[in-house]
Design a protein around this motif. Structure first.
Motif, PDB file in Angstrom:
ATOM      1  N   LEU A 100       9.471  48.203  50.264  1.00 16.46           N
ATOM      2  CA  LEU A 100       8.761  47.020  50.757  1.00 16.46           C
ATOM      3  C   LEU A 100       9.387  45.750  50.242  1.00 16.46           C
ATOM      4  CD1 LEU A 100       7.133  46.251  48.035  1.00 16.46           C
ATOM      5  CD2 LEU A 100       5.343  47.658  48.965  1.00 16.46           C
ATOM      6  N   SER A 101       8.944  44.656  50.811  1.00 17.49           N
ATOM      7  CA  SER A 101       9.373  43.324  50.394  1.00 17.49           C
ATOM      8  C   SER A 101       8.225  42.686  49.634  1.00 17.49           C
ATOM      9  CB  SER A 101       9.741  42.490  51.628  1.00 17.49           C
ATOM     10  OG  SER A 101      10.245  41.240  51.236  1.00 17.49           O
ATOM     11  N   LYS A 102       8.551  42.026  48.532  1.00 14.48           N
ATOM     12  CA  LYS A 102       7.523  41.397  47.689  1.00 14.48           C
ATOM     13  C   LYS A 102       7.962  39.999  47.267  1.00 14.48           C
ATOM     14  CE  LYS A 102       5.315  43.536  44.560  1.00 14.48           C
ATOM     15  NZ  LYS A 102       4.291  44.336  43.962  1.00 14.48           N
ATOM     16  N   ARG A 103       6.991  39.306  46.698  1.00 13.51           N
ATOM     17  CA  ARG A 103       7.250  38.046  45.976  1.00 13.51           C
ATOM     18  C   ARG A 103       6.935  38.314  44.523  1.00 13.51           C
ATOM     19  NH1 ARG A 103       5.192  32.442  47.309  1.00 13.51           N
ATOM     20  NH2 ARG A 103       3.594  33.146  45.913  1.00 13.51           N
ATOM     21  N   ARG A 104       7.877  38.029  43.647  1.00 10.17           N
ATOM     22  CA  ARG A 104       7.655  38.224  42.207  1.00 10.17           C
ATOM     23  C   ARG A 104       7.939  36.921  41.483  1.00 10.17           C
ATOM     24  NH1 ARG A 104       6.984  43.326  40.067  1.00 10.17           N
ATOM     25  NH2 ARG A 104       7.422  45.046  41.482  1.00 10.17           N
ATOM     26  N   HIS A 105       7.011  36.510  40.666  1.00  8.88           N
ATOM     27  CA  HIS A 105       7.214  35.303  39.872  1.00  8.88           C
ATOM     28  C   HIS A 105       8.352  35.537  38.884  1.00  8.88           C
ATOM     29  CE1 HIS A 105       6.484  31.833  37.316  1.00  8.88           C
ATOM     30  NE2 HIS A 105       5.706  31.358  38.281  1.00  8.88           N
ATOM     31  N   LEU A 106       9.195  34.548  38.718  1.00  7.05           N
ATOM     32  CA  LEU A 106      10.335  34.687  37.799  1.00  7.05           C
ATOM     33  C   LEU A 106       9.895  35.032  36.378  1.00  7.05           C
ATOM     34  CD1 LEU A 106      12.695  31.840  39.006  1.00  7.05           C
ATOM     35  CD2 LEU A 106      13.248  34.271  38.859  1.00  7.05           C
ATOM     36  N   ALA A 107       8.700  34.608  35.978  1.00  7.39           N
ATOM     37  CA  ALA A 107       8.223  34.906  34.631  1.00  7.39           C
ATOM     38  C   ALA A 107       8.009  36.405  34.421  1.00  7.39           C
ATOM     39  CB  ALA A 107       6.933  34.145  34.343  1.00  7.39           C
ATOM     40  N   THR A 108       7.894  37.181  35.496  1.00  3.71           N
ATOM     41  CA  THR A 108       7.693  38.630  35.366  1.00  3.71           C
ATOM     42  C   THR A 108       9.008  39.403  35.365  1.00  3.71           C
ATOM     43  OG1 THR A 108       7.504  39.061  37.748  1.00  3.71           O
ATOM     44  CG2 THR A 108       5.479  38.445  36.581  1.00  3.71           C
ATOM     45  N   VAL A 109      10.117  38.713  35.597  1.00  2.01           N
ATOM     46  CA  VAL A 109      11.429  39.357  35.672  1.00  2.01           C
ATOM     47  C   VAL A 109      12.065  39.366  34.291  1.00  2.01           C
ATOM     48  CG1 VAL A 109      13.742  39.177  36.659  1.00  2.01           C
ATOM     49  CG2 VAL A 109      11.723  38.738  38.077  1.00  2.01           C
ATOM     50  N   TYR A 110      12.476  40.547  33.859  1.00  2.00           N
ATOM     51  CA  TYR A 110      13.056  40.697  32.523  1.00  2.00           C
ATOM     52  C   TYR A 110      14.573  40.524  32.514  1.00  2.00           C
ATOM     53  CZ  TYR A 110      14.422  42.667  28.062  1.00  2.00           C
ATOM     54  OH  TYR A 110      14.972  42.847  26.823  1.00  2.00           O
ATOM     55  N   ALA A 111      15.238  40.943  33.579  1.00  2.00           N
ATOM     56  CA  ALA A 111      16.702  40.869  33.601  1.00  2.00           C
ATOM     57  C   ALA A 111      17.198  40.683  35.031  1.00  2.00           C
ATOM     58  CB  ALA A 111      17.313  42.132  33.000  1.00  2.00           C
ATOM     59  N   LEU A 112      18.361  40.056  35.142  1.00  2.00           N
ATOM     60  CA  LEU A 112      19.043  39.883  36.426  1.00  2.00           C
ATOM     61  C   LEU A 112      20.513  40.254  36.241  1.00  2.00           C
ATOM     62  CD1 LEU A 112      17.353  36.541  37.374  1.00  2.00           C
ATOM     63  CD2 LEU A 112      17.372  38.549  38.861  1.00  2.00           C
ATOM     64  N   ALA A 113      21.042  40.997  37.214  1.00  2.00           N
ATOM     65  CA  ALA A 113      22.436  41.429  37.129  1.00  2.00           C
ATOM     66  C   ALA A 113      23.161  41.149  38.442  1.00  2.00           C
ATOM     67  CB  ALA A 113      22.505  42.925  36.799  1.00  2.00           C
ATOM     68  N   ASN A 114      24.426  40.827  38.330  1.00  2.00           N
ATOM     69  CA  ASN A 114      25.297  40.553  39.474  1.00  2.00           C
ATOM     70  C   ASN A 114      26.338  41.685  39.553  1.00  2.00           C
ATOM     71  OD1 ASN A 114      27.258  39.684  41.242  1.00  2.00           O
ATOM     72  ND2 ASN A 114      27.446  37.644  40.370  1.00  2.00           N
ATOM     73  N   TRP A 115      26.225  42.522  40.574  1.00  2.00           N
ATOM     74  CA  TRP A 115      27.147  43.645  40.771  1.00  2.00           C
ATOM     75  C   TRP A 115      28.233  43.326  41.796  1.00  2.00           C
ATOM     76  CZ3 TRP A 115      27.670  48.097  38.087  1.00  2.00           C
ATOM     77  CH2 TRP A 115      26.680  48.375  37.142  1.00  2.00           C
ATOM     78  N   ILE A 116      28.254  42.101  42.296  1.00  2.00           N
ATOM     79  CA  ILE A 116      29.276  41.708  43.265  1.00  2.00           C
ATOM     80  C   ILE A 116      30.444  41.102  42.508  1.00  2.00           C
ATOM     81  CG2 ILE A 116      29.766  40.369  45.336  1.00  2.00           C
ATOM     82  CD1 ILE A 116      27.498  42.440  45.697  1.00  2.00           C
ATOM     83  N   THR A 117      31.599  41.703  42.637  1.00  2.00           N
ATOM     84  CA  THR A 117      32.770  41.247  41.878  1.00  2.00           C
ATOM     85  C   THR A 117      33.218  39.864  42.337  1.00  2.00           C
ATOM     86  OG1 THR A 117      33.459  43.526  41.617  1.00  2.00           O
ATOM     87  CG2 THR A 117      35.098  41.831  41.154  1.00  2.00           C
ATOM     88  N   HIS A 118      33.268  39.671  43.670  1.00  2.00           N
ATOM     89  CA  HIS A 118      33.699  38.385  44.210  1.00  2.00           C
ATOM     90  C   HIS A 118      32.596  37.841  45.105  1.00  2.00           C
ATOM     91  CE1 HIS A 118      37.686  39.252  42.783  1.00  2.00           C
ATOM     92  NE2 HIS A 118      37.643  40.423  43.382  1.00  2.00           N
ATOM     93  N   ASP A 119      32.193  36.618  44.853  1.00  2.00           N
ATOM     94  CA  ASP A 119      31.111  36.008  45.659  1.00  2.00           C
ATOM     95  C   ASP A 119      31.652  35.274  46.848  1.00  2.00           C
ATOM     96  OD1 ASP A 119      29.061  36.970  44.090  1.00  2.00           O
ATOM     97  OD2 ASP A 119      29.168  35.264  42.729  1.00  2.00           O
TER      98      ASP A 119
END
Length: 149
Positions: A130-149
């Motif tokens: 599903l698709s959701k909205r999550r407040h940034l305060a609830t996010v613990y980590a963010l990762a970038n798996w794309i080598t070239h943007d």
């Protein structure tokens, strides 16, 4: 373009449901199989890995949520994530921390950002994709798996 493709692949899966609510069903089992697991296992990380794989990328390919946040790929952890929205891009991976598990125990894909909210696509939530909205305060980590943007 690869980011757009990954999000398109994930979005096409919205609505996929488990067959019996036990981490099973044809599509769920395909996500799990992509990472070497059979039915019955938690599948949020397998879903993300499968989406990247369908876009032609070999990484990430791991069914264990914490494994999607190695230091080389992770650009924020803990409270820093609430303030890093300028860096957040579609197809990045977010992680939710569980204090009871003492680790990241849920992951999803960033679809976009709206103010202080991530717009997401996630597997294994309410037994479906599903698709959701999550407040940034609830996010613990963010990762970038794309080598070239």
């Amino acid at each position: 373009m690869i980011r757009v493709r990954i999000v398109e692949i994930a979005a096409a899966e919205i609505g996929v449901r488990e067959a019996t609510g036990n981490n099973d069903g044809e599509r769920v089992e395909a996500y799990l199989a992509y990472t070497g697991l059979s039915k019955g296992h938690a599948w949020c990380a397998a879903f993300i890995s499968w989406c990247y794989g369908q876009a032609g990328l070999t990484e990430p390919c791991n069914p264990w949520s914490p494994a999607l946040f190695p230091n080389a790929r992770t650009y924020c952890r803990s409270n820093a994530c609430a303030h890093s929205k300028i860096m957040i891009k579609p197809a990045d991976v977010f992680g939710i921390y569980s204090h009871s598990a003492n680790r990241i125990n849920h992951v999803g894909l960033v679809r976009g950002i709206a103010g202080k909210y991530l717009l997401t696509i996630e597997g294994n939530v309410e037994n479906k994709v599903l698709s959701k909205r999550r407040h940034l305060a609830t996010v613990y980590a963010l990762a970038n798996w794309i080598t070239h943007d």
